[in-house]
Design a protein around this motif. Structure first.
Motif, PDB file in Angstrom:
ATOM      1  N   GLY A   9       0.820  -1.206   0.000  1.00 53.20           N
ATOM      2  CA  GLY A   9       0.000   0.000   0.000  1.00 53.20           C
ATOM      3  C   GLY A   9       0.847   1.246   0.000  1.00 53.20           C
ATOM      4  N   ILE A  10       0.240   2.344   0.431  1.00 55.78           N
ATOM      5  CA  ILE A  10       0.971   3.608   0.515  1.00 55.78           C
ATOM      6  C   ILE A  10       0.785   4.263   1.878  1.00 55.78           C
ATOM      7  N   ASP A  11      -0.131   3.743   2.675  1.00 58.71           N
ATOM      8  CA  ASP A  11      -0.411   4.370   3.973  1.00 58.71           C
ATOM      9  C   ASP A  11      -1.271   3.417   4.789  1.00 58.71           C
ATOM     10  N   ARG A  12      -1.573   3.827   6.021  1.00 59.44           N
ATOM     11  CA  ARG A  12      -2.418   3.014   6.887  1.00 59.44           C
ATOM     12  C   ARG A  12      -3.887   3.146   6.477  1.00 59.44           C
ATOM     13  N   GLN A  88      20.764  -1.247   4.865  1.00 58.75           N
ATOM     14  CA  GLN A  88      19.568  -1.849   4.282  1.00 58.75           C
ATOM     15  C   GLN A  88      19.888  -3.023   3.372  1.00 58.75           C
ATOM     16  N   ASP A  89      21.031  -2.997   2.695  1.00 59.65           N
ATOM     17  CA  ASP A  89      21.363  -4.116   1.809  1.00 59.65           C
ATOM     18  C   ASP A  89      21.406  -5.431   2.579  1.00 59.65           C
ATOM     19  N   GLU A  90      21.985  -5.403   3.771  1.00 57.51           N
ATOM     20  CA  GLU A  90      22.069  -6.635   4.559  1.00 57.51           C
ATOM     21  C   GLU A  90      20.677  -7.054   5.041  1.00 57.51           C
ATOM     22  N   ASP A 123      11.232   5.633   4.212  1.00 59.64           N
ATOM     23  CA  ASP A 123      10.709   5.483   2.852  1.00 59.64           C
ATOM     24  C   ASP A 123      10.138   4.080   2.660  1.00 59.64           C
ATOM     25  N   GLU A 124       9.050   3.825   3.375  1.00 63.35           N
ATOM     26  CA  GLU A 124       8.489   2.479   3.433  1.00 63.35           C
ATOM     27  C   GLU A 124       8.002   2.000   2.071  1.00 63.35           C
ATOM     28  N   LEU A 125       7.463   2.918   1.259  1.00 64.73           N
ATOM     29  CA  LEU A 125       7.000   2.524  -0.067  1.00 64.73           C
ATOM     30  C   LEU A 125       8.161   1.976  -0.897  1.00 64.73           C
ATOM     31  N   ALA A 129       8.813  -1.775  -2.488  1.00 59.65           N
ATOM     32  CA  ALA A 129       9.109  -1.955  -3.908  1.00 59.65           C
ATOM     33  C   ALA A 129      10.404  -2.746  -4.095  1.00 59.65           C
ATOM     34  N   ARG A 130      11.408  -2.465  -3.298  1.00 61.70           N
ATOM     35  CA  ARG A 130      12.669  -3.177  -3.434  1.00 61.70           C
ATOM     36  C   ARG A 130      12.504  -4.661  -3.098  1.00 61.70           C
TER      37      ARG A 130
END
Length: 725
Positions: A9-12, A88-90, A123-125, A129-130
């Protein structure tokens, strides 16, 4: 080809749990081993019961037998610590490793994205996506539209699509969820021409947002004084705060409301429960404030007035209690199966499930699991909706099945019984039935929704007509109109006559009535179909990897050769109607020419008759059970047979053998037995076991609707149309 779908999603507040449930339903229709993965979870110990209510719901409902701990990646706390220490990569690498370990054991995986609630993920979105890209999954973004105008919803959906696409995601479709019903069409008009992927708009459903009594008891820390599981599962559709005198208070009650009143107001407690018992109106329960416990005599009276209705007490006063109550929203969980059915019905109505399934491009499994077979029944019944009458309208299991059938849009229904009694019983169970003749859902979709009728045979304008018809049919047995006027008020006879007259397409009964009470009226009124010598039955035996058809296990005690041949042909035709390729084995205690005797000769003669009547059918007999279903045994006992080792329709020589075999396989092999399904009648009437579960009733009604599809080109006319004739 992506084998996974990542719902995000994009939000709660987007209500995506309903979408996650709908997507899982689609996946499990196609393949038999579907995995479930929650990369990040709010829990101290992922994999423990209750770690995530959506995971627990999906795991239980879809019988996911993977170890619970394997369905999770990390807790948010673990993820934050790992990202802070190693980047974040790990973090992504660890989550990908856990996902791949699960994926290797599955044909498809549903991934539940982060929930945008106290996650500490920058940047949860982009993070979702990643993960979707690293998992190689389709992305299905869900945008919440609650309390938003159409232009705002359109803008948010377009922005979400662009955001995920710019981050390299393969977008399966876009879903705008919890949109105001009146805004659905404006949103669709604003989006369909502007996005290159399908867009679905799902309107807000108040029944999903409504909390249950159990949720509110937990949220307020209340002490439960009275109430059972069914009462606690009722939806709370409003609140009535009691302080007025009883006559004024009673006028303020609304259906499905939770009454909140000081615990020393015994008059309001007893008055609200008495109103509930009278169905004027049915309430959800009573919450007493100020830590005031009613006396034992008052509680005893309350329990007798409305058995099962929850009564609880809290220590706070009305104001803080009201503040706590109004912040609780309904949620999907394993403890709320009704809400799951509501969510699935909503998803299936507003999402083009065929289009979505085709875009996922999963290769359908060769195996047919019990769940896949049950899914297919509902899909097939829904494809050309028919009208089924259920005579046992006040039976709890029938009412619960009716709610599911209506919510899932499987068929139109008529419930028989005194109208107020049916509605009172439904209300006491927390079941919300649509208004008489009305479809579930918004007016916009009314034409597409299943409809309900409740008919009291004793008060129906059809009673005189049915009495005259029955008297005419049974005149040779001395039946008169005067006698028939009483007889047709029996719900089994009334329902059968509805089917005979085309007012309903089929009937299902037997949850509380005997088999004789269910099928005797059908023998007298509907009678056998042209070309059918007898009425017989089959069970669909859903094994772990295939569906077999067993006949006759319920009706004919000792059929002769001609009758056995008729049962075999009927069973093959029934199998074909439900997607089972018929390869017919007529069973005996010997295979081929290895044995002789009266019983074997009967089966041999029946096999010859089947071949003469239906040379197009693949049929073998006499044959033993093991040679019929096991290719290794068949290669030894009957090499070269097109049926041996591959039989799908197994016809037993007598009722004793058939009934015992189906029960032995059901209990010993863990098979799901669906039936008995009657065959050979001109119109479909089916019997239930008196121990039938709610899902058994749902399946049998779906089967009856499908039989009706195959027997007539047009659905039955509505009761209103018939009554007006």
């Amino acid at each position: 080809m992506a084998r996974s779908v990542y719902v995000t999603g994009i939000d709660r507040g987007d209500g995506r749990q309903a979408v996650e449930l709908g997507v899982m339903e689609l996946l499990t229709r196609q393949v038999d081993r579907v995995g479930l993965f929650r990369p990040l979870v709010h829990a101290e110990a992922p994999g423990t019961p209750g770690a995530d209510h959506v995971v627990e719901l999906l795991r239980a409902r879809y019988r996911i037998d993977l170890p619970p701990a394997d369905l999770y990646g990390l807790t948010y706390e673990e993820a934050a610590a790992l990202q802070a220490a190693q980047g974040q990569d790990e973090l992504v690498s660890v989550l990908v490793d856990r996902f791949r370990a699960l994926e290797r054991r599955c044909q498809a995986v549903l991934v539940l994205g982060t929930d945008f609630a106290d996650t500490n993920i920058p940047d949860e979105l982009a993070f979702n996506a990643r993960l979707a890209n690293e998992f190689g999954a389709w992305v299905l973004p869900v945008v919440g539209g609650r309390r938003e105008d159409p232009d705002s919803v359109v803008a948010e959906v377009r922005n979400a699509y662009r955001a995920y696409t710019d981050l390299g995601c393969s977008t399966l479709a876009m879903i705008a969820n919890r949109v105001a019903p009146a805004a659905k069409q404006p949103v669709l008009r604003g989006l369909n021409a502007k996005l290159p992927v399908p867009v679905y708009v799902v309107p807000e459903e108040l029944a999903l947002a409504a909390p249950t009594v159990a949720q509110l008891v937990e949220a307020t820390g209340a002490e439960l004084l009275l109430g059972d599981a069914a009462g606690l599962a009722r939806d709370v559709r409003g609140f009535v705060f009691g302080g007025a005198m009883l006559p004024t208070f009673l006028g303020a009650l609304t259906e499905g409301a939770l009454v909140v009143t000081p615990g020393d107001r015994a008059d309001l407690l007893i008055g609200s429960l008495a109103a509930h018992a009278a169905g004027a109106p049915p309430i959800a329960g009573v919450l007493l404030t100020l830590d005031q416990h009613p006396g034992a005599d008052v509680l005893a009276l309350a329990a007798r007035l409305a058995p099962g209705t929850p009564v609880a007490v809290v220590g706070e006063g009305s104001w803080p209690t009201a503040a706590a109550l109004t912040h609780v929203e309904g949620m999907l969980s394993a403890a709320s199966p009704r809400k799951a059915e509501i969510a699935l019905g909503l998803f299936e109505l507003h999402v083009d499930t065929a289009e979505l399934t085709s875009r996922i491009e999963l290769s359908r499994s060769d195996r047919v699991t019990p769940m896949m077979f049950e899914h297919e029944l509902l899909e097939q019944a829904r494809a050309a909706r028919r009208h089924v009458v259920l005579p046992e309208g006040t039976e709890e299991r029938v009412l619960r099945a009716a709610e599911i059938l209506l919510r899932r849009n499987v068929c139109d229904l008529t419930l028989l019984g005194e109208v107020d009694a049916v509605r009172r019983k439904a209300a006491s169970l927390g079941i919300v039935l649509p208004a008489e003749g009305a479809a579930e859902g918004s007016a916009e979709n009314a034409a597409d929704r299943a409809r309900l009728r409740i008919v009291d045979p004793a008060a129906s304008p059809l009673r005189q007509r049915f009495a005259e018809l029955y008297a005419e049919l049974r005149a040779h047995k001395g039946m008169t109109v005067e006698l028939a006027l009483d007889l047709v008020t029996d719900v089994s006879y009334f329902g059968t006559l509805m089917v005979q007259e085309g007012i309903a397409d089929g009937m299902v009964s037997g949850a509380v009535h005997s088999t004789a009470a269910t099928i005797r009226p059908a023998f007298e009124v509907i009678k056998t179909a042209p070309g059918a010598a007898i009425v017989s039955s089959v069970f669909f035996m859903c094994l772990a990897d295939k569906v077999l058809v067993y006949g006759d296990c319920a009706v004919n005690p000792d059929p002769n050769a001609q009758q056995l041949a008729d049962i075999a042909i009927q069973s093959a035709e029934t199998a074909a109607q439900f997607g089972v390729e018929p390869r017919v084995a007529l069973l005996s205690y010997s295979t081929g020419t290895s044995g002789s005797g009266v019983d074997v000769d009967k089966v041999r003669k029946a096999t010859e008759l089947v071949r003469q009547a239906r040379p197009d059918l693949l049929v073998e007999g006499p044959i033993q059970y093991d040679a019929a279903v096991d290719e290794r045994v068949a290669a030894t006992k009957l090499p070269g047979s097109a049926v041996a080792g591959r039989a799908t329709v197994l016809v037993f020589p007598d009722l004793n053998t058939g009934n015992n075999t189906y029960k032995a396989v059901q209990r010993s092999a863990g098979a799901v037995a669906v039936g008995p399904v009657l065959q050979g009648l001109r119109k479909p009437v089916n019997d239930l076991s008196r121990g039938a579960l709610v899902q058994d009733i749902v399946n049998t009604v779906a089967i009856t609707a499908i039989q009706a599809q195959n027997q007539s080109g047009a659905p039955a006319q509505s009761h209103d149309q018939e009554a007006a004739r």
